[in-house]
Scaffold this motif. Structure first.
Motif, mmCIF file in Angstrom:
data_model
loop_
_atom_site.group_PDB
_atom_site.id
_atom_site.type_symbol
_atom_site.label_atom_id
_atom_site.label_comp_id
_atom_site.label_asym_id
_atom_site.label_seq_id
_atom_site.Cartn_x
_atom_site.Cartn_y
_atom_site.Cartn_z
ATOM 1 N N MET A 1 0.829 -1.213 0.000
ATOM 2 C CA MET A 1 0.000 0.000 0.000
ATOM 3 C C MET A 1 0.861 1.259 0.000
ATOM 4 O O MET A 1 0.571 2.231 -0.701
ATOM 5 N N GLY A 2 1.943 1.228 0.795
ATOM 6 C CA GLY A 2 2.767 2.430 0.948
ATOM 7 C C GLY A 2 3.684 2.692 -0.234
ATOM 8 O O GLY A 2 4.126 3.830 -0.433
ATOM 9 N N MET A 3 3.995 1.661 -1.022
ATOM 10 C CA MET A 3 5.007 1.824 -2.082
ATOM 11 C C MET A 3 4.614 2.871 -3.128
ATOM 12 O O MET A 3 5.439 3.671 -3.560
ATOM 13 N N GLY A 4 3.351 2.874 -3.526
ATOM 14 C CA GLY A 4 2.903 3.841 -4.540
ATOM 15 C C GLY A 4 3.008 5.267 -4.026
ATOM 16 O O GLY A 4 3.457 6.170 -4.734
ATOM 17 N N VAL B 1 -6.729 2.725 4.269
ATOM 18 C CA VAL B 1 -5.548 2.437 3.444
ATOM 19 C C VAL B 1 -4.602 3.634 3.434
ATOM 20 O O VAL B 1 -3.376 3.480 3.542
ATOM 21 N N LEU B 2 -5.169 4.845 3.345
ATOM 22 C CA LEU B 2 -4.334 6.053 3.334
ATOM 23 C C LEU B 2 -3.568 6.181 4.654
ATOM 24 O O LEU B 2 -2.366 6.466 4.657
ATOM 25 N N ILE B 3 -4.264 5.908 5.764
ATOM 26 C CA ILE B 3 -3.592 6.012 7.072
ATOM 27 C C ILE B 3 -2.471 4.982 7.180
ATOM 28 O O ILE B 3 -1.347 5.301 7.576
ATOM 29 N N LYS B 4 -2.768 3.741 6.795
ATOM 30 C CA LYS B 4 -1.730 2.698 6.845
ATOM 31 C C LYS B 4 -0.548 3.070 5.954
ATOM 32 O O LYS B 4 0.609 2.881 6.325
ATOM 33 N N SER B 5 -0.853 3.602 4.780
ATOM 34 C CA SER B 5 0.215 3.975 3.848
ATOM 35 C C SER B 5 1.075 5.080 4.439
ATOM 36 O O SER B 5 2.303 5.042 4.360
ATOM 37 N N ILE C 1 1.539 5.698 7.560
ATOM 38 C CA ILE C 1 2.322 5.158 8.679
ATOM 39 C C ILE C 1 3.591 4.474 8.165
ATOM 40 O O ILE C 1 4.693 4.751 8.640
ATOM 41 N N VAL C 2 3.451 3.612 7.152
ATOM 42 C CA VAL C 2 4.642 2.901 6.674
ATOM 43 C C VAL C 2 5.626 3.867 6.006
ATOM 44 O O VAL C 2 6.846 3.711 6.136
ATOM 45 N N VAL C 3 5.099 4.900 5.360
ATOM 46 C CA VAL C 3 5.992 5.861 4.684
ATOM 47 C C VAL C 3 6.728 6.718 5.726
ATOM 48 O O VAL C 3 7.922 6.998 5.589
ATOM 49 N N ILE C 4 6.027 7.095 6.790
ATOM 50 C CA ILE C 4 6.670 7.901 7.850
ATOM 51 C C ILE C 4 7.712 7.058 8.587
ATOM 52 O O ILE C 4 8.840 7.489 8.821
ATOM 53 N N VAL C 5 7.335 5.823 8.937
ATOM 54 C CA VAL C 5 8.261 4.973 9.694
ATOM 55 C C VAL C 5 9.456 4.572 8.824
ATOM 56 O O VAL C 5 10.610 4.589 9.275
ATOM 57 N N GLY C 6 9.194 4.229 7.572
ATOM 58 C CA GLY C 6 10.286 3.794 6.691
ATOM 59 C C GLY C 6 11.167 4.941 6.241
ATOM 60 O O GLY C 6 12.388 4.833 6.210
ATOM 61 N N GLY C 7 10.562 6.040 5.912
ATOM 62 C CA GLY C 7 11.317 7.181 5.395
ATOM 63 C C GLY C 7 10.606 7.713 4.171
ATOM 64 O O GLY C 7 10.398 6.972 3.210
ATOM 65 N N LEU C 8 10.259 8.988 4.201
ATOM 66 C CA LEU C 8 9.497 9.590 3.107
ATOM 67 C C LEU C 8 10.201 9.412 1.773
ATOM 68 O O LEU C 8 11.388 9.713 1.646
#
Lengths: 238, 301
Positions: free
Chosen positions: B29-32, B232-236, B238-245
């Motif tokens: 979800m976060g990759m896009g 889905v937007l919230i989960k995305s 979260i993963v983008v913030i935790v992983g790195g924008l």
């Protein structure tokens, strides 16, 4: 000038209330090595950005090989055959040196194995072959200058604009860029060079345009300009 | 708290498999979102709505038309690729041309507006009812007491394929290199004749296609519904913030990490705790490593 490759005609550019470039005109002929000098804030890099299309021109016109390129898109201008480097090297630091060159070779439709071969050849010529698989972020400032220089040169430009190419470079890298700039000129490429390096500039340029506060102070042969009292007062200082 | 459960290998194995399953979904979800931000600097607030459109496409193609699921997923990805390209070229490109370097804030607002429009359009056209399926594929297997469904295996396989394909595309193709060059220095890319407008359109379309494919793949977990994209937007995010924008690979790793945390939190504590723990992790990342766990640290003034 009949054989003029670049003709800048009365261009102006303001940022808010500041007039960065004010009615600047000059031209460069085929294969000429023209210097653009002046103190900080004189408008040299702004002129580069206007010629390469990054900044829109408020008024005036820019002609390249007789075609009006004023305010055309930077991509289009690059494809017409104008290459440039940046004062702070804009190498693609998350890409390898080879990839940096390969991206530039796309413009001349060189891809795949031939792109690899040519990238290796140019990196070898400037002594960076051993680092071809390293990311550009691992290079020194001078090596990045050299990389962006060869990256611009491989696009086979007709006009090459070099913004402070010698800044932060080692004597060896400066020698390499001077030699290659002169060689480009001999092959018919017009070179426009911004430089504060008063030692290296005479090795490259015979004629210079001196800018002060966004306007042309004077232009002519470097040795004549250096004797001009206005220039001494405004820039050279000695 | 039921820490005693950690003494049972089969239960711990089940937590891990469940966590990996969720994590891979979150990563996909976060990759896009990460791709579009990484290349263009644009946060696509309509990301969840793109997912929602994909679930409807998948539902109609796979359920109503009876087309096999893999083709349905491809339809969803292709549909969103075209939608993303049209949106970028039709609305974002003119915005960028008009505002120059200051287009981003207006771009954010435009994607927020698009999300509102899409959700309400879906509500008007499709109604408030959920449209879903129970399973994409049936079947399960048990290894040493750990249950693994075939659908989960499919999702793992698709995730590996997507990550490998995207990595190969970015590293080995001319277009991929041009995209990476543009993401670092658009001015320098343009100075080398790269058509940055085209690169942005392709990037936005690719990011949209990624979330489109994911929407099709996850129809059994996330049924088609007008506001399904909010979660889905919230989960995305979260993963983008935790992983790195902007870091596409970090989004997948962060997604897996969060999936595991959720799974263990739900198993050991209770279902209510998982969101609190995830929120705490996000806050800690923002405070102690604002650039994300897997990106280079940024200096703060």
């Amino acid at each position: 000038m009949v054989d003029s490759v670049l003709r800048v005609d009365g261009i102006q550019k303001s940022f808010g209330g500041l007039r960065a470039v004010n009615d600047v005109s000059f031209s460069a002929s085929r294969g000429e090595l023209l210097g653009l000098i002046g103190p900080n804030g004189a408008g040299k890099t702004t002129i580069f950005n206007m010629v390469s299309g990054i900044y829109r021109t408020d008024s005036g016109q820019i002609f390249f090989d007789g075609t009006d390129i004023t305010n055309r898109h930077p991509t289009r201008i690059a494809r017409w055959g104008i290459a440039r480097t940046f004062q702070v090297p804009r190498t693609f630091n998350n890409m390898t040196l080879e990839e940096n060159i390969r991206v530039a070779l796309l413009q001349v439709n060189i891809v795949d194995a031939e792109a690899t071969r040519q990238a290796c050849a140019v990196l070898d010529e400037v002594g960076l072959y051993a680092k071809r698989h390293q990311n550009a972020s691992e290079l020194s400032g001078g090596e990045r200058q050299l990389l962006q220089f060869v990256r611009a040169a491989v696009t086979r430009p007709r006009l090459m604009m070099l913004d402070e190419p010698f800044a932060g470079s080692s004597p060896g890298a400066i020698d390499c860029m001077v030699e290659r700039t002169v060689a480009l000129s001999r092959s018919g490429v017009t070179c426009l060079v911004i430089s504060h390096d008063i030692v290296s500039l005479p090795r490259v340029c015979e004629r210079v345009v001196v800018l002060l506060d966004g306007a042309v102070l004077t232009q002519g042969k470097l040795e004549d300009v250096r004797e001009d009292p206005k220039v001494i007062e405004a820039y050279l200082g000695e | 708290m039921h820490f005693e459960l950690l003494a049972h290998p089969a239960i711990v194995g089940q937590f891990i498999i469940d966590g990996l399953g969720r994590g891979v979904m979150y990563g996909l979800m976060g990759m896009g979102l990460a791709l579009i931000f990484g290349i263009m600097g644009l946060i696509n607030f309509a990301h969840g709505s793109f997912f929602m459109i994909a679930t409807y496409i998948m539902y109609f193609v796979a359920v109503h038309l009876g087309v096999p699921f893999p083709i349905g997923i491809m339809f969803a990805a292709l549909g969103l690729f075209l939608f993303g390209a049209a949106f970028e070229r039709g609305l974002i490109t003119p915005l960028r041309a008009r505002l120059g370097r200051n287009w981003l804030v207006d771009g954010y607002v435009m994607t927020i507006g698009l999300q509102i429009v899409l959700e309400n359009l879906a509500l008007i056209v499709m109604g408030p009812r959920e449209h879903g399926i129970s399973r994409l594929i049936q079947g399960r297997m048990s290894v040493s007491g750990v249950i693994l469904t075939n659908e989960r295996i499919l999702i793992f396989s698709v995730a590996i394929m997507v990550v490998a394909t995207l990595a190969a595309f970015m590293r080995l193709t001319s277009l991929g290199r041009a995209i990476r060059a543009t993401s670092e220095h658009p001015d320098a890319a343009m100075a080398m004749g790269i058509d940055v407008r085209r690169i942005y359109t392709i990037t936005f379309a690719l990011g949209s296609a990624l979330i489109g494919g994911v929407g099709g793949l996850l129809l059994s977990t996330y049924p088609a519904f007008p506001t399904i994209g909010s979660d889905v937007l919230i989960k995305s995010f979260i993963v983008v913030i935790v992983g790195g924008l902007g870091n596409v690979w970090a989004a997948m790793i962060a997604g897996i990490l969060l999936g595991l945390v959720e799974s263990f939190a739900q198993g050991i504590a209770s279902a209510g705790w998982q969101n609190s723990i995830i929120a705490a992790i996000v806050v800690m990342v923002l405070v102690f490593r604002p650039s994300g766990l897997f990106s280079k640290p940024i200096s703060r003034p």
